[in-house]
Design an enzyme around this catalytic site. Structure first.
Site, PDB file in Angstrom:
ATOM      1  N   GLY A  93      -9.153  -2.109   0.240  1.00 31.30           N
ATOM      2  CA  GLY A  93      -9.188  -0.657   0.023  1.00 31.30           C
ATOM      3  C   GLY A  93     -10.531  -0.064   0.364  1.00 31.30           C
ATOM      4  O   GLY A  93     -10.786   1.108   0.075  1.00 31.30           O
ATOM      5  N   THR A  94     -11.389  -0.856   0.993  1.00 29.82           N
ATOM      6  CA  THR A  94     -12.743  -0.392   1.331  1.00 29.82           C
ATOM      7  C   THR A  94     -13.062  -0.534   2.816  1.00 29.82           C
ATOM      8  O   THR A  94     -14.191  -0.239   3.222  1.00 29.82           O
ATOM      9  CB  THR A  94     -13.807  -1.171   0.535  1.00 29.82           C
ATOM     10  N   THR A  95     -12.117  -0.973   3.627  1.00 22.93           N
ATOM     11  CA  THR A  95     -12.376  -1.150   5.057  1.00 22.93           C
ATOM     12  C   THR A  95     -12.869   0.171   5.638  1.00 22.93           C
ATOM     13  O   THR A  95     -12.167   1.185   5.572  1.00 22.93           O
ATOM     14  CB  THR A  95     -11.103  -1.624   5.787  1.00 22.93           C
ATOM     15  N   GLU A 100      -0.829  -9.713   3.903  1.00 20.29           N
ATOM     16  CA  GLU A 100      -0.293  -9.287   5.195  1.00 20.29           C
ATOM     17  C   GLU A 100       1.210  -9.530   5.272  1.00 20.29           C
ATOM     18  O   GLU A 100       1.957  -8.688   5.796  1.00 20.29           O
ATOM     19  CB  GLU A 100      -1.037 -10.024   6.314  1.00 20.29           C
TER      20      GLU A 100
END
Length: 190
Positions: free
Chosen positions: A95-97, A157
């Site tokens: 959630g930080t890419t 994934e």
């Protein structure tokens, strides 16, 4: 080590299935329809993820296109500007890419909604999202083996692929189209 002593692919498949079953049971307790509702009501759907998460979302993009939705993959040269009425469907384990969070910020600034798939409930991506699903899977940097015995973000994934198919299937059933209605949208330049 003899071949009979070495790890077997069939054992790995059983492990992966067990991890997916457990993750699906936990994820199904969430409001998964909120993401499907945001996607299904959008004028256009933009998908964005990095690496294998991005590949998983491309599969979802194809299925949504089969429904007749206008779908774009962020980064493709034909992707237009996002606008009011659109949704950015994202996947980022952490959630930080950086690129995905920046895209979500740009989308919200343009008046679009964001739907997020992540492992991190308290992340910048979730804070920007109108709807989100938090998958109880390992982030790619988690090598502890506690959330998953699989390498890196493998379980996440895989779950993105399954969740994308579930969103597609729910929207397909809601829309009342037959498989024959969808077929003419299937690629014919293969």
């Amino acid at each position: 080590m003899t071949q009979s002593d070495s790890p077997r692919t069939s054992d790995a498949l059983v492990l992966i299935r067990a991890e997916l079953d457990a993750l699906i049971d936990r994820a199904a307790a969430q409001d998964l329809d909120s993401v499907a509702d945001v996607v299904g009501s959008a004028d256009r759907v933009f998908v964005h993820g990095a690496g294998r998460s991005g590949l998983a979302l491309r599969m979802t993009a194809m299925r949504l296109m089969h429904l007749g939705l206008a779908v774009h993959v962020v980064g493709d040269v034909t992707t237009p500007a996002i606008a009011v009425g659109d949704v950015l469907l994202t996947a980022s384990g952490s959630g930080t890419t950086g690129g995905i969070v920046r895209a979500a910020e740009a989308a919200t600034k343009a008046g679009a909604r964001v739907a997020a798939i992540t492992t991190a409930a308290d992340s910048p991506l979730v804070r920007l999202a109108s709807a989100s699903v938090v998958l109880p899977a390992a982030e790619k940097l988690d090598r502890s083996g506690s959330a998953s015995a699989q390498y890196a973000g493998g379980l996440f994934e895989q779950a993105v692929v399954l969740l994308g198919d579930a969103i597609f299937h729910a929207l397909w059933q809601r829309g009342g189209q037959s498989a024959d209605d969808l077929w003419p949208r299937h690629a014919n330049l293969e």
